[in-house]
Each structure stands twice: as structure tokens, then as C-alpha cells.
Design a protein around this motif. Sequence first.
Motif, mmCIF file in Angstrom:
data_model
loop_
_atom_site.group_PDB
_atom_site.id
_atom_site.type_symbol
_atom_site.label_atom_id
_atom_site.label_comp_id
_atom_site.label_asym_id
_atom_site.label_seq_id
_atom_site.Cartn_x
_atom_site.Cartn_y
_atom_site.Cartn_z
ATOM 1 N N UNK A 197 0.864 -1.183 0.000
ATOM 2 C CA UNK A 197 0.000 0.000 0.000
ATOM 3 C C UNK A 197 0.899 1.231 0.000
ATOM 4 N N UNK A 198 0.778 2.055 -1.029
ATOM 5 C CA UNK A 198 1.719 3.173 -1.206
ATOM 6 C C UNK A 198 0.946 4.483 -1.376
ATOM 7 N N UNK A 199 1.485 5.586 -0.839
ATOM 8 C CA UNK A 199 0.714 6.842 -0.869
ATOM 9 C C UNK A 199 0.815 7.629 -2.181
ATOM 10 N N UNK A 200 -0.290 8.260 -2.524
ATOM 11 C CA UNK A 200 -0.314 9.242 -3.624
ATOM 12 C C UNK A 200 0.363 10.503 -3.103
ATOM 13 N N UNK A 201 1.299 11.051 -3.881
ATOM 14 C CA UNK A 201 1.962 12.298 -3.448
ATOM 15 C C UNK A 201 1.710 13.396 -4.491
ATOM 16 N N UNK A 202 1.521 14.610 -4.001
ATOM 17 C CA UNK A 202 1.243 15.736 -4.888
ATOM 18 C C UNK A 202 -0.183 15.690 -5.404
ATOM 19 N N UNK A 203 -0.468 16.636 -6.311
ATOM 20 C CA UNK A 203 -1.831 16.748 -6.836
ATOM 21 C C UNK A 203 -2.130 15.665 -7.871
ATOM 22 N N UNK A 204 -3.377 15.226 -7.903
ATOM 23 C CA UNK A 204 -3.854 14.366 -8.984
ATOM 24 C C UNK A 204 -3.928 15.234 -10.247
ATOM 25 N N UNK A 205 -3.295 14.798 -11.341
ATOM 26 C CA UNK A 205 -3.386 15.522 -12.618
ATOM 27 C C UNK A 205 -4.499 14.914 -13.471
ATOM 28 N N UNK A 206 -4.670 15.466 -14.676
ATOM 29 C CA UNK A 206 -5.745 14.946 -15.534
ATOM 30 C C UNK A 206 -5.500 13.479 -15.922
ATOM 31 N N UNK A 207 -4.225 13.151 -16.189
ATOM 32 C CA UNK A 207 -3.932 11.810 -16.716
ATOM 33 C C UNK A 207 -3.082 10.956 -15.792
ATOM 34 N N UNK A 208 -2.508 11.553 -14.773
ATOM 35 C CA UNK A 208 -1.537 10.805 -13.961
ATOM 36 C C UNK A 208 -1.659 11.137 -12.473
ATOM 37 N N UNK A 209 -1.129 10.189 -11.670
ATOM 38 C CA UNK A 209 -0.881 10.461 -10.253
ATOM 39 C C UNK A 209 0.548 10.018 -9.950
ATOM 40 N N UNK A 210 1.111 10.593 -8.894
ATOM 41 C CA UNK A 210 2.474 10.235 -8.502
ATOM 42 C C UNK A 210 2.437 9.490 -7.173
ATOM 43 N N UNK A 211 3.356 8.527 -7.024
ATOM 44 C CA UNK A 211 3.349 7.609 -5.889
ATOM 45 C C UNK A 211 4.728 7.606 -5.249
ATOM 46 N N UNK A 212 4.757 7.595 -3.921
ATOM 47 C CA UNK A 212 6.030 7.439 -3.208
ATOM 48 C C UNK A 212 6.363 5.947 -3.182
ATOM 49 N N UNK A 213 7.464 5.566 -3.811
ATOM 50 C CA UNK A 213 7.808 4.138 -3.938
ATOM 51 C C UNK A 213 8.743 3.651 -2.837
ATOM 52 N N UNK A 214 8.931 4.472 -1.781
ATOM 53 C CA UNK A 214 9.898 4.106 -0.746
ATOM 54 C C UNK A 214 9.684 2.663 -0.235
ATOM 55 N N UNK A 215 8.432 2.287 -0.025
ATOM 56 C CA UNK A 215 8.181 0.956 0.554
ATOM 57 C C UNK A 215 8.013 -0.140 -0.492
ATOM 58 N N UNK A 216 8.368 0.181 -1.729
ATOM 59 C CA UNK A 216 8.319 -0.846 -2.779
ATOM 60 C C UNK A 216 9.498 -0.630 -3.732
ATOM 61 N N UNK A 217 10.712 -0.844 -3.217
ATOM 62 C CA UNK A 217 11.893 -0.514 -4.027
ATOM 63 C C UNK A 217 11.962 -1.297 -5.333
ATOM 64 N N UNK A 218 11.290 -2.447 -5.405
ATOM 65 C CA UNK A 218 11.379 -3.261 -6.636
ATOM 66 C C UNK A 218 10.452 -2.758 -7.742
ATOM 67 N N UNK A 219 9.584 -1.771 -7.442
ATOM 68 C CA UNK A 219 8.596 -1.320 -8.450
ATOM 69 C C UNK A 219 9.292 -0.846 -9.723
#
Length: 361
Positions: free
Chosen positions: A292-314
Motif C-alpha cells: 500500500x503506497x501513498x499518492x503524493x502531490x496533486x492528482x493531474x488529468x492523466x496521472x498520479x504520482x506515488x512514493x515508492x519508498x516501501x516498494x523498491x522493486x517497483x
Amino acid sequence: MNYPLASIDTAALQHNLQQARRFAPNSRIMSVIKANGYGHGLLPIANALLETDAYAVARLDEAVLLRQGGINHAIVVLEGMHTREQFQCAIDQQITPVLHLAEHVELLLKCNGQVPFCWLMLETGMHRLGMPAEALRLAKQQLNSAGYTDQQLGLMSHFANSDLLDDSRNSAQISVMRQLVTETGLSACMANSAAIISLPDAHYQWVRPGLMLYGVSPFNEQSAKDLGLKPVMQLRSTLIATQLLKPGDQVGYGGEWTATKATRMGVVSCGYGDGYHRHLSNRGNVIIRDRLLPVIGRVSMDTICIDLEHCPAAMPGDEVLLWGSTQLPVEQVAMSAGTIAYELLSVLTQRVHRDYCDGQS
Ligand SMILES: Cc1ncc(COP(=O)(O)O)c(C=O)c1O
């Protein structure tokens, strides 16, 4: 595969219909499939629910789409019709109106022919659509005089607070309804999902489930799993890029998230243009590789950004679950967005591909 993708499990939908029958074993079921089947797709959902006794939609054009799609069941239009042309269309296509204003009766009776059935909407306390008892008695008299028998008429009402357990406003609405049911002897339809589960006194001859059919709990206190419901939709997309951020780097429009240390960030192809709620900016979560990973920053029209700290293999190309699993049910995402699951589901846009399976694949 195209992303974002809403995978829709029609076996789960059918299971939930059976579950509604278990909760209200003596009632017939009017499946509520308005708003594009709560975002799941109008016709595919209607076709997956052929074991229902009737369908309910909000607007006449939704009912016409169902008829054009070959649905022969009773179709009830909850908002009713508002012009003589609309009533004539309902007669021609044998669509069932909800009459919630005295004027509706007059318009209906000016048309040629009869609709198969009329639901008379009674105001019992929600103060949205519905006639007070006095107007309803008059409407019934007019319809009877014009040749509609009592078997072609029913009483309908809707709860304002059925999602609140032990709320006295529910019993107050039930007692207004009971009085008119006793007086008129007409069949009745009152219970939505929450009332089907928690207010058996409101079951009557017909019940009207929506949300529970899609495997979503109507209560904050009980999960879908607790209620024996299976989630129907899984919303998934894909990780399309990753970046390494330095301390101080800001993410997305407005720079509303700033890295405080070296951070690996991922970009997911899904945004508010797909119906992913903007209030999930800095608040939502997704699942990648079971994390389970957090959304960081604003949701854009086409994308969202995720903090991958707890899933280094992503890695770019990884599948991303946005909602619809036990770990991340749509109810929880709705809570993070400060809204309700009804909204998240029904605002999914056309751009999201819908893929129907029967739970086997
Ligand atoms: C008039 C009416 N009946 C039934 C329903 C179904 O309610 P639920 O989805 O809570 O089961 C709705 C949903 O909004 C409605 O507006």
C-alpha cells in the motif's frame, strides 16, 4: 492491455443479487442500474442481472437504451417523465413511470394507451421527490377512474438516512409509508441497499438495491465482506515512469509535495480525466506488488504520482491497483477522498476501459 482498466466481475454481481434476495426473501428485486450501472456499464450490467425482477434507472433515455439493447423486463424510471411526449414514449416502449407530481397524472392521462404500471411516489420525510398523502390519494382516484386497476399501481418511497443504523428518522418514514400501504392496499417499494440489510419492516413486495449489487457496503460500521458482498469492480492501471528525487524536489502542479530525503517516485497512468478524484491529492493510496503506497502531490488529468519508498522493486510496467481489493476497497478510497463510493464509481469516465469477466479468469 489498455489502462486504466475497470475489471468487472459479473459473477460477483450475480452473487450480490442473490445476497439481496437472502436479506429480503419475500420481496421482488428492482435492480438499480442508473448512472451507467453505477459506472459499471448500463447494458452489460443489465445483461448480467437478467435474474432480477425489474430494473430501475433515473431517466427515460436510460430506459430507452435498455429497451434498444433488448431488455424486456419491467424498467422503472425513478425521476419520472416530465412532458407529454416523454409519457407517450413510455407508453410506446412499455416503460414504467414514477409519478411524483400531480401534473404527471394529468400528462399521462392525456396520452394514447397505458403504461404497464405506475409507481406513486409518497413523501415520507426525505423531501426530495414525492407527493404528500392527500395528493397521492387524488392521483390514485384519477388513475382508477381512467382505467388503471389497483394491480397496476404501487406505492414508492425513499429513505434519507437508511445508512444510519438505529436512526429514529427511518422508523418515522416507515410509519408514514405503512399508513398509506394499509389504507390503499397497494403493493409497495421502499428499501434501498441499507434498508434491505437493516430495516426488514420496509421490505414490502419490492426492494430496490443499488450499491450492494456492486459489492459495496452502505454502512461505515460494516464492511462488504461482513455483509457477504463481493466487490464487482477492480480499477487498475500501470506504472509508466519512475524518477529519483533529491531533497527539496517538488512533485506535480503547485508543488504540493516536497521530498525531504532522496525518494524514488512513480507515475501512474490515471487521473481526474478518468474519474480519479482530485481530493485524493496527497491523501490516496494505491497498491503495487502487494504494498500500500501513498499518492503524493496533486492528482493531474492523466496521472498520479506515488512514493515508492516501501516498494523498491517497483518498475515501469508494473500493475497498479487503485481500488477494489480487500486491502483497498472502494469504500476506503472514498473515505480518503472525503466522498462516498457511489460518487467514485459513477464518475468513472468513458476513457476507462471496462473489461467483463465472470470471476473465472
Ligand atoms: C430512488 C432511489 N431508489 C433506490 C436507490 C438505490 O440506493 P442504494 O444504491 O443505496 O441501494 C437510489 C440510489 O440513489 C435511489 O435514488
